[in-house]
Design a protein around this motif. Structure first.
Motif, PDB file in Angstrom:
ATOM      1  N   GLN A   7       0.838  -1.206   0.000  1.00  0.00           N
ATOM      2  CA  GLN A   7       0.000   0.000   0.000  1.00  0.00           C
ATOM      3  C   GLN A   7       0.869   1.249   0.000  1.00  0.00           C
ATOM      4  N   TRP A  27     -12.585  -0.284  -2.217  1.00  0.00           N
ATOM      5  CA  TRP A  27     -11.243  -0.757  -1.881  1.00  0.00           C
ATOM      6  C   TRP A  27     -11.238  -1.410  -0.504  1.00  0.00           C
ATOM      7  N   GLU A  31     -10.037  -5.126  -0.728  1.00  0.00           N
ATOM      8  CA  GLU A  31      -8.637  -5.261  -0.333  1.00  0.00           C
ATOM      9  C   GLU A  31      -8.442  -5.269   1.186  1.00  0.00           C
TER      10      GLU A  31
END
Length: 251
Positions: A142, A229, A233
């Motif tokens: 990230q 997201w 994720e």
């Protein structure tokens, strides 16, 4: 059956100043709904972490009693408050940087002693207030303002799973992780919050609820993309659910 409109808790009188799309506002409202329903609206003290949570005192969102702690010290502060005032509901409200990085020792010590307090912490995978730096909860790869090429876990460590750590290694009363991105998760989050508060009220011990929250500003996404997201994720790394149920609670 007629639709029932849930009015905002009577103790909340102002507007929060969190960023557009941020999860903090929904999470805090749910906390106050539960506090009011349990009859503790005027018998609560909140130990605030340093971070986005500081908005709750800087912007005069409600009439609850709050104590602005030094960075990372909310767990220790709440412990002192609860021992002096066992008759009130004592909570911490912290981000993942305050609760699980800078304040990890205070958080773990309070949980280790099974202090009769409730910890609410928001995990948005970065240091939200100070500019979106890498946190211990940042995902592998990230990008943040201090990991511009993506987090390299071999150098910087792997994501911290604080609720699972406390539930597996200590003896807390209740530990869970929630989200608030649709009606189902909001209802589930409220159930977890109420369980955590009831564990304190009944003298069962330490309780924690971590919110998996979105941070559109520092993630560089629209609120809608940030929510997607989170679901595709962030939630893979940090699954939702109860990690330690209260004694006698149905499976």
């Amino acid at each position: 059956m007629a639709n029932v409109i849930k009015e905002k808790p009577s103790i909340i009188h102002g507007q929060h100043k969190f960023c557009a799309g941020c999860s903090h506002g929904i999470f805090y409202r749910l906390i106050q709904e539960c506090v009011e329903e349990l009859g503790y609206a005027k018998r609560q003290i909140i130990a605030l972490g340093v971070g986005c949570s500081s908005n709750l005192i800087l912007n005069d969102v409600d009439n609850s009693d709050k104590f602005q702690c030094a960075h990372g010290r909310a767990g220790a502060t709440a412990t002192g408050i609860k021992r002096m005032r066992p008759d009130v509901l004592v909570m911490t409200y912290q981000g993942d940087g305050d609760c699980g990085v800078i304040g990890l020792a205070e958080t773990l010590n309070a949980a280790y002693r099974n202090e009769k307090i409730t910890c609410f912490t928001v995990n948005n995978a970065n240091f939200g207030m100070t500019g979106g730096q890498m946190s211990w909860t940042t995902l592998p790869g990230q990008k943040t303002t201090t990991s511009i090429h993506g987090r390299e876990c071999e150098q910087n460590g792997w994501p911290l799973h604080l609720p699972e750590m406390i539930a597996a290694n200590l003896k807390p009363a209740y530990v869970a992780r929630c989200a608030v991105y649709d009606a189902k998760t909001v209802a589930e989050a409220k159930r977890y919050i109420k369980n955590a508060l009831e564990a304190q009220i009944n003298g069962e011990g330490y309780s924690m609820v971590e919110l998996l929250g979105v941070c559109p500003t520092n993630w560089g996404m629209s609120p809608l993309k940030a929510t997607e997201w989170l679901k595709t994720e962030l939630q893979k790394e940090y699954p939702l659910g109860e990690f330690k149920r209260r004694d006698g609670q149905d499976a």
